[in-house]
Structure formats: structure tokens, C-alpha cells
Design a protein around this motif. Sequence first.
Motif, PDB file in Angstrom:
ATOM      1  N   ALA A  54       1.858  -7.576  -6.554  1.00  0.00           N
ATOM      2  CA  ALA A  54       2.410  -6.250  -6.840  1.00  0.00           C
ATOM      3  C   ALA A  54       2.367  -5.962  -8.337  1.00  0.00           C
ATOM      4  O   ALA A  54       1.995  -4.865  -8.772  1.00  0.00           O
ATOM      5  N   ALA A  55       2.755  -6.957  -9.129  1.00  0.00           N
ATOM      6  CA  ALA A  55       2.739  -6.782 -10.585  1.00  0.00           C
ATOM      7  C   ALA A  55       1.323  -6.544 -11.089  1.00  0.00           C
ATOM      8  O   ALA A  55       1.092  -5.702 -11.978  1.00  0.00           O
ATOM      9  N   LEU A  56       0.356  -7.266 -10.527  1.00  0.00           N
ATOM     10  CA  LEU A  56      -1.043  -7.058 -10.910  1.00  0.00           C
ATOM     11  C   LEU A  56      -1.496  -5.631 -10.607  1.00  0.00           C
ATOM     12  O   LEU A  56      -2.206  -5.005 -11.415  1.00  0.00           O
ATOM     13  N   ALA A  57      -1.088  -5.115  -9.449  1.00  0.00           N
ATOM     14  CA  ALA A  57      -1.494  -3.760  -9.053  1.00  0.00           C
ATOM     15  C   ALA A  57      -0.934  -2.707  -9.993  1.00  0.00           C
ATOM     16  O   ALA A  57      -1.642  -1.782 -10.411  1.00  0.00           O
ATOM     17  N   VAL A  58       0.335  -2.812 -10.341  1.00  0.00           N
ATOM     18  CA  VAL A  58       0.956  -1.837 -11.244  1.00  0.00           C
ATOM     19  C   VAL A  58       0.329  -1.924 -12.632  1.00  0.00           C
ATOM     20  O   VAL A  58       0.019  -0.904 -13.266  1.00  0.00           O
ATOM     21  N   ASP A  59       0.126  -3.147 -13.125  1.00  0.00           N
ATOM     22  CA  ASP A  59      -0.452  -3.322 -14.463  1.00  0.00           C
ATOM     23  C   ASP A  59      -1.858  -2.743 -14.550  1.00  0.00           C
ATOM     24  O   ASP A  59      -2.235  -2.132 -15.556  1.00  0.00           O
ATOM     25  N   GLU A  60      -2.640  -2.929 -13.488  1.00  0.00           N
ATOM     26  CA  GLU A  60      -4.032  -2.480 -13.536  1.00  0.00           C
ATOM     27  C   GLU A  60      -4.183  -0.987 -13.288  1.00  0.00           C
ATOM     28  O   GLU A  60      -4.951  -0.314 -13.982  1.00  0.00           O
ATOM     29  N   THR A  61      -3.456  -0.446 -12.311  1.00  0.00           N
ATOM     30  CA  THR A  61      -3.652   0.959 -11.918  1.00  0.00           C
ATOM     31  C   THR A  61      -2.720   1.921 -12.633  1.00  0.00           C
ATOM     32  O   THR A  61      -3.047   3.103 -12.791  1.00  0.00           O
ATOM     33  N   GLY A  62      -1.538   1.440 -13.011  1.00  0.00           N
ATOM     34  CA  GLY A  62      -0.539   2.338 -13.602  1.00  0.00           C
ATOM     35  C   GLY A  62       0.199   3.164 -12.569  1.00  0.00           C
ATOM     36  O   GLY A  62       0.987   4.045 -12.917  1.00  0.00           O
ATOM     37  N   TYR A  63      -0.012   2.882 -11.293  1.00  0.00           N
ATOM     38  CA  TYR A  63       0.633   3.644 -10.230  1.00  0.00           C
ATOM     39  C   TYR A  63       1.843   2.882  -9.683  1.00  0.00           C
ATOM     40  O   TYR A  63       1.776   1.676  -9.434  1.00  0.00           O
ATOM     41  N   GLY A  64       2.921   3.605  -9.442  1.00  0.00           N
ATOM     42  CA  GLY A  64       4.032   3.077  -8.676  1.00  0.00           C
ATOM     43  C   GLY A  64       4.952   2.121  -9.403  1.00  0.00           C
ATOM     44  O   GLY A  64       4.897   1.957 -10.629  1.00  0.00           O
ATOM     45  N   LYS A  65       5.807   1.472  -8.602  1.00  0.00           N
ATOM     46  CA  LYS A  65       6.824   0.546  -9.109  1.00  0.00           C
ATOM     47  C   LYS A  65       6.579  -0.852  -8.553  1.00  0.00           C
ATOM     48  O   LYS A  65       6.272  -1.012  -7.371  1.00  0.00           O
ATOM     49  N   MET A  66       6.749  -1.841  -9.404  1.00  0.00           N
ATOM     50  CA  MET A  66       6.463  -3.219  -9.011  1.00  0.00           C
ATOM     51  C   MET A  66       7.276  -3.638  -7.796  1.00  0.00           C
ATOM     52  O   MET A  66       6.752  -4.229  -6.838  1.00  0.00           O
ATOM     53  N   GLU A  67       8.606  -3.348  -7.808  1.00  0.00           N
ATOM     54  CA  GLU A  67       9.454  -3.788  -6.705  1.00  0.00           C
ATOM     55  C   GLU A  67       9.080  -3.110  -5.391  1.00  0.00           C
ATOM     56  O   GLU A  67       9.176  -3.711  -4.307  1.00  0.00           O
ATOM     57  N   ASP A  68       8.632  -1.869  -5.459  1.00  0.00           N
ATOM     58  CA  ASP A  68       8.235  -1.170  -4.240  1.00  0.00           C
ATOM     59  C   ASP A  68       6.880  -1.661  -3.731  1.00  0.00           C
ATOM     60  O   ASP A  68       6.653  -1.762  -2.519  1.00  0.00           O
ATOM     61  N   LYS A  69       5.976  -1.943  -4.648  1.00  0.00           N
ATOM     62  CA  LYS A  69       4.688  -2.506  -4.220  1.00  0.00           C
ATOM     63  C   LYS A  69       4.885  -3.889  -3.619  1.00  0.00           C
ATOM     64  O   LYS A  69       4.173  -4.277  -2.677  1.00  0.00           O
ATOM     65  N   MET A  70       5.845  -4.634  -4.138  1.00  0.00           N
ATOM     66  CA  MET A  70       6.163  -5.916  -3.524  1.00  0.00           C
ATOM     67  C   MET A  70       6.685  -5.710  -2.103  1.00  0.00           C
ATOM     68  O   MET A  70       6.304  -6.443  -1.173  1.00  0.00           O
ATOM     69  N   THR A  71       7.538  -4.715  -1.914  1.00  0.00           N
ATOM     70  CA  THR A  71       8.048  -4.396  -0.576  1.00  0.00           C
ATOM     71  C   THR A  71       6.907  -4.028   0.365  1.00  0.00           C
ATOM     72  O   THR A  71       6.884  -4.443   1.532  1.00  0.00           O
TER      73      THR A  71
END
Length: 492
Positions: A54-71
Motif C-alpha cells: 500500500a505504501a509503495l502504491a501511494v508513494d509511486e502514484t500519489g493517489y489515495g491514503k496508505m491506510e485505505d490502500k492497505m484495507t
Amino acid sequence: MYLDNDLESIQEARQNLERAKIAQNAISNMTQDQVDQVVHSMAQAAMREAGRLAALAVDETGYGKMEDKMTKNLFSAKDVFESIKGKKTVGVISRDDEKKVWEVAEPVGVIAGIIPSTNPTSTVIYKALIAIKSRNAIVFSPHPSAAKCTKETVSVLHEAAKRAGAPDGVISCITKPTLASAQELMNHKITDLILATGGPGMVKASYSSGKPAYGVGPGNVPVYIHSSANVQKAARQVVHSKTFDYGTICASEQSLVVEKSIKRKLKRELEREGAYFLDDYEKKRMEQIILRNGSLNPDLVGKSPQMLAKIAGITVSDDTRLFVAEETNVGKSFPFSLEKLSPILAFYTVENDEEANRICAELLELGGLGHTVGIHCEDEKIIESFGVKQKASRVVVNSGTTFGGIGATTGIAPSLTLGCGTLGNNISSDNIGPEHLINKKRIAFGIREMKNEVPTRDVRSTENVSSNEENNITKADIMEIVKNVLKELNYK
């Protein structure tokens, strides 16, 4: 030596497909227990790595929230897994003893998995699980802006699959994705089926490839708040749903359609949950940034309210969770009535359920046909009438549409590919699962004999025969008549 990016990515797509073909031949011979062990291993690995991915996705794309992507990652790894783990996908999967028909599952083969930038890691987890469960191989094509996090997610799943006995190459990813490699993947002769999640252009390209394809449509989701609704609960659910991962899930609310009798109460409850109602000036500022060249401005997608305010040039407090703007019009000239994929909502006021149905229908017609609608209501007759009338494949009742549409809070099958049916130019209106990735052959026993029908005598022919018999006309009589006629014509 300089290498052309397109050619390099095309070659990688071809190599992945060739490996996938070999791997799919191997996995097709695995038993149900062996397949289930592989899928379980993948799900466990995805759960362990959910936060990091999740953290990788937020860092790379700039979209969304880490905790929600983890969910979302955990939803794909846990909820999707739990929903499919007991399904039979190998050998005889059903027997109809009365009709004497057995259904046998066959994998479709090699799948091309198209991945969006908004939900990259969770979509990979979900698609890999349903592909392997149905004994297919899958090659992923990431969005270029999410290439690294997609690649890492594929690596986690592939290693877990191999540890449990899956063949090498059964899950793979194009590491340097380009438009050319995506087209090669979708059009290549080895590809048997396309599982596409992404923007309208990519989904249309998948349908134009000549291959069978499951795609999605836009989700301009309207939500009707009826006068009988539990207003406090509805407000809480709407704000939670719409702000989840900053609105990047296509089933998230886009417009509220609210009965006038509860408008003031709902507005208070929404504000209590962190919603900010824009004034006329602020609404105009926000309208100016929602679209770019007639399409959704990508700079807004998955951004926080504070970032949206900065882009629009307005000031809001740090505890603002959601922007709401009152609207009366529906159409492409009114940006708030469109799908926004960010924490921005339109707010329509109506007199009754008839007007609410009309507004919701117009919003779907504008850009969400076949996708999802929501309703908060305690009157089952109103719920049924609304659900029957609206042209949506999912009608979410008394729940946030983000979570209800994907099957997290409803009894719908957990999924991150939500079909929109023919209304949304899709082949299926289902939440796509492993059952959509198999061919079913039928073993059918003979249960009756085919009888030939005996033709009936022609009625007119019967009448003529009866008439001749009644007049006692014989062959000799006919010859005598002919002889007399010839005499009259001077024939000898």
C-alpha cells in the motif's frame, strides 16, 4: 546500445506470454486440493505484505491514503479469498441428477490482466487469486505510473504460488509498460481472455482486440436519501464511503439526491462528519478545476480535500474530509454532476421519490449506466420501486456504495471488477470471479427417445377422393369422355 522502449516492452510481453502458456498447461493438470493450496499461499503472502505494498502504491502514484490502500489489499487477500476458497473449479463441478447433466470446468487459458493506477496493488491481488483458482495463467500490464508497485505485488504473489507448487511463469508482469506492450498483450495469439480494469480508452481497446474480455464502465453513482432514512447513519456511511482512499473506487458516491423534508437535518449531520458545503464562489472555483479538456482532471484524482482546496485557490480547515456543492442541473456542462474520483460530492434537492428517480436516472445516463446506485431508506416498497426502475447492476441499500458495490458490506460477491452489463457496454453485469474464468463443458446422458411425427393426410385431397367415390367416376368413364371430345375435334 540504445533500445527502443516500445520494442523492448513488446518483446517482454511476448516472452511473458510464452512462459505463461507453458505454465498454464502445467497448472491445468493440478487437482482441486493442489490449486487451493496455491491460492491459500498467495492470499497469506498478500496479507503479510498488505501494508508495504500500500505504501509503495501511494508513494509511486500519489493517489489515495496508505491506510485505505492497505484495507483494500486486505479486502482482496482476505475477503476475496474467503469467498472463492470453497468453490469447485477442477473436474466435475456440478451434477444435475434429474436432468442427468454434469458440468466440467476447463480453464480459459492465458489471461491478460490490465491494471489501473488508482487501485494497482489490490487489483493485482484480486485478479491473480481468481485466475489461479480457475487454473489459468495471468500476465499483468500495469499502468506506467504504477509499474513499480504492480511489479512488486506480482513478485510477492508469484513467489508464494511457486512455494506451494505452482509452475514458474504462471503469474508475471510487464516491467516497463507502454501502450504498445499493452496492445501486444491484448492482441497476441497466446492470449485467450482479457480482464481489463482502467480508463474508458483501455477498456474499449480490450473489447476491440477480438478477444473475449471482461471490462468495466464508469461509475457516476447517484445516491437517493429518502425521507424515511436514518439520517445520522446515512451521513456517517456516505462520508466514510466517499472519503475512503480519497474516492478512487469507481463505486463511490458522486451525487446525493435528497428529499427536501430532511435536507437541513442531513446537511447538519454531513457537516458533523467533516463535510464542507461550498458557497457560490467556492463552487465556481472548484468547477474550473474538475475538468481538463472536457475530461476529468487527473490532478484531482485521489487527492485530499486540502490538496484540492490548494489547487482551486480556496481555504479550508485541516479537519475537512469532503466537499459538497448544491446542484440543480445534470449534464456535461455541469462538472459536479460527473464522476469525480475524489472527495467531491454534488447535492440535489427533490420533492419526492418520483423526482428522485428521474434525477438518478439522468445521472446514470450521463456517465454511469449499468454500474451502481445507492439508496438510504426504511420503506421496502420505495426501495423495491427504486431498484427496479434504475438502470444499474448494483443497488446498494443502507450502506456506503464504495463498500457495498465491491461486496465488502453487502452479500454481493467480493470483487474489484464490477461489470456493467450491456448498459455499460460490458458482457457481464456481475462482480467478476473465478466462475467467469472457466469454460464449462456438459456431460449429458440420454433421458428420452426422439419420436418421429406421423404426417396427417391432406384434408383437401381426402375431400376430392370422397367426392369422386360418391359420383362413381371410373377410369373407363374418363377414357370415354376423352374419346368423345377427340371426335368433336375431328381427330380419328
